[in-house]
Design an enzyme around this catalytic site. Sequence first.
Site, PDB file in Angstrom:
ATOM      1  N   ASN A  98       0.779  -1.241   0.000  1.00 27.95           N
ATOM      2  CA  ASN A  98       0.000   0.000   0.000  1.00 27.95           C
ATOM      3  C   ASN A  98       0.814   1.295   0.000  1.00 27.95           C
ATOM      4  OD1 ASN A  98       0.671  -0.436   2.681  1.00 27.95           O
ATOM      5  ND2 ASN A  98      -1.234   0.412   3.446  1.00 27.95           N
ATOM      6  N   GLU A 143       4.717  -4.051  11.997  1.00 30.80           N
ATOM      7  CA  GLU A 143       3.787  -2.920  11.795  1.00 30.80           C
ATOM      8  C   GLU A 143       2.568  -3.491  11.089  1.00 30.80           C
ATOM      9  OE1 GLU A 143       4.333   0.147  12.868  1.00 30.80           O
ATOM     10  OE2 GLU A 143       6.413  -0.100  13.483  1.00 30.80           O
ATOM     11  N   CYS A 187      -3.082   1.693   6.470  1.00 27.90           N
ATOM     12  CA  CYS A 187      -3.190   1.009   7.770  1.00 27.90           C
ATOM     13  C   CYS A 187      -3.904   1.866   8.805  1.00 27.90           C
ATOM     14  CB  CYS A 187      -1.823   0.597   8.252  1.00 27.90           C
ATOM     15  SG  CYS A 187      -0.628   1.910   8.123  1.00 27.90           S
TER      16      CYS A 187
END
Length: 478
Positions: A155, A251, A285
């Site tokens: 992303n 993450e 995210c």
Amino acid sequence: MEIPAYQSLFINGEWKEPKQYTPLYAPFDQTELTNIPSAGEEEVEAAIAAAVQAKSVMKQMPAHERSTILSNLAELLEINKDRAAEFIAREAAKPITTAKGEVARTIQTYKFASQAANQLYGEKLPMDAAPGGENRVGFTTREPLGVIGAITPFNFPMNLVAHKVGPAIATGNTIVLKPASQTPLSAYFLAELLEEAGLPPGVLNIITGSGRVIGDKIVKDDRVSMITFTGSPEVGKQIRSRAGLKKTTLELGSNSAVIIDEETDLDKVVPRCVQGAFAFQGQVCISLQRIYVHENGFRSFVDKFVEETKKLKTGGPLDEETNVSAMISPNDAERALSWIREAEQSGANVETGAAKEGNVVLPTVLTGVKRNQKVSCEEVFAPIVMINSVSSVEEAIGEVNDSRYGLQAGIYTNDIQKAMSASEKLEVGGVLINDFPTFRVDHMPYGGVKESGTGREGIKYAVEEMTELKLTVINNNF
Ligand code: NAP
């Protein structure tokens, strides 16, 4: 921009043809972009061996040289920023204006990393604070870990690679990078630029192919000292369980939320929240997924939000006018729609959206969603946002915390007491007061709690994760 029909692996400073290729398709129209190397175990082995061999080069390289390589890279990216943005737009279907924003942030990230290379400070310890410590000098230094395995998601294919490659070079480590299979072009472009920036062979090695096969080999290899991973919680958990005693930074995902207190200026807040919910099709995210609005302003907020959402333009990623383009894959577009349908069947209202045009899912606003619906309790990772009414900030904090994730959360309020209470009680890695949870600049500590991960990125914090603290004590009584 012409993209060569075949890409090569980047191992030990050389471009190597693989034994096997996989076609790479553009998410927007499924046209073939190029053919990507599918590395096997042998090629992973070569990449790790090259990174091991380059360890001594990096360990001896002075800080100012590491810093210069990184500042050279930032300059080269500035010169090539349009090309870099086009790679991202084409491989990820990221709208070109958003892709340009990512490149601008990537340049910042490498600039911060260049500064960090010259700031690896230790500290002098007051050894005589303990009886028996008299006449001793104690100090700490930070040493590179060695080989860092970096595994990255689709992303933010350039800036999230920068958050791993930048601090790794700054701290004198070497790297084996495995970018997401859908977005390897920007990573290979980085290798070209880093070669030109003066990085010695073997310091950065890039291999592409199935995450399950090659990712797993990197994760399990004893010569790799740390895994820095950004991606889904499912893969993050697998990595954690297979990495043995290696350091791991994970993450992971989230279902980020914002709280809108009564008397908030909705005209100011709504456009920002629409941006937080739908930027890059919600595939961020810290995308804004859940909005809890005080009941006094709820209906007005929803109406304004829907009106603003309807202004968004859908279309191809290379069109400067496009705000929302295709999801990363047709399967993901289908999944998003099925989650909307599931929420509808449980009583949620569709205020706008809930349809797709090709692989573009229309920005979707839902109200009256129950907590146990996937669009609320799972990471939606699509242009879908839910807005629910609450009777107080306290109630909203409870809703936000009722999640297995905890990356960032925001609260808009004019009441400092409520803001401070939210800062204390929200179970997340970062609280944004009078802003959306989607805010990030690249030097701030960034990372989550619960299933959103462990460890922090943001250059200064990644530098700590990528170095070992060493203590030296000199005994002057000798
Ligand atoms: P993903 O499916 O977890 O993939 C991430 C990377 O892991 C890819 O390079 C993938 O390779 C690789 N991989 C897959 N299976 C593996 C395995 N068994 N062992 C080792 N590596 C493996 O995630 P994604 O769909 O690309 O990205 C979306 C996710 O990333 C979301 O959950 C999002 O929230 C999260 N994310 C978090 C942050 C943050 O900073 N917290 C930032 C951005 C994104 P292949 O591509 O070859 O499968």
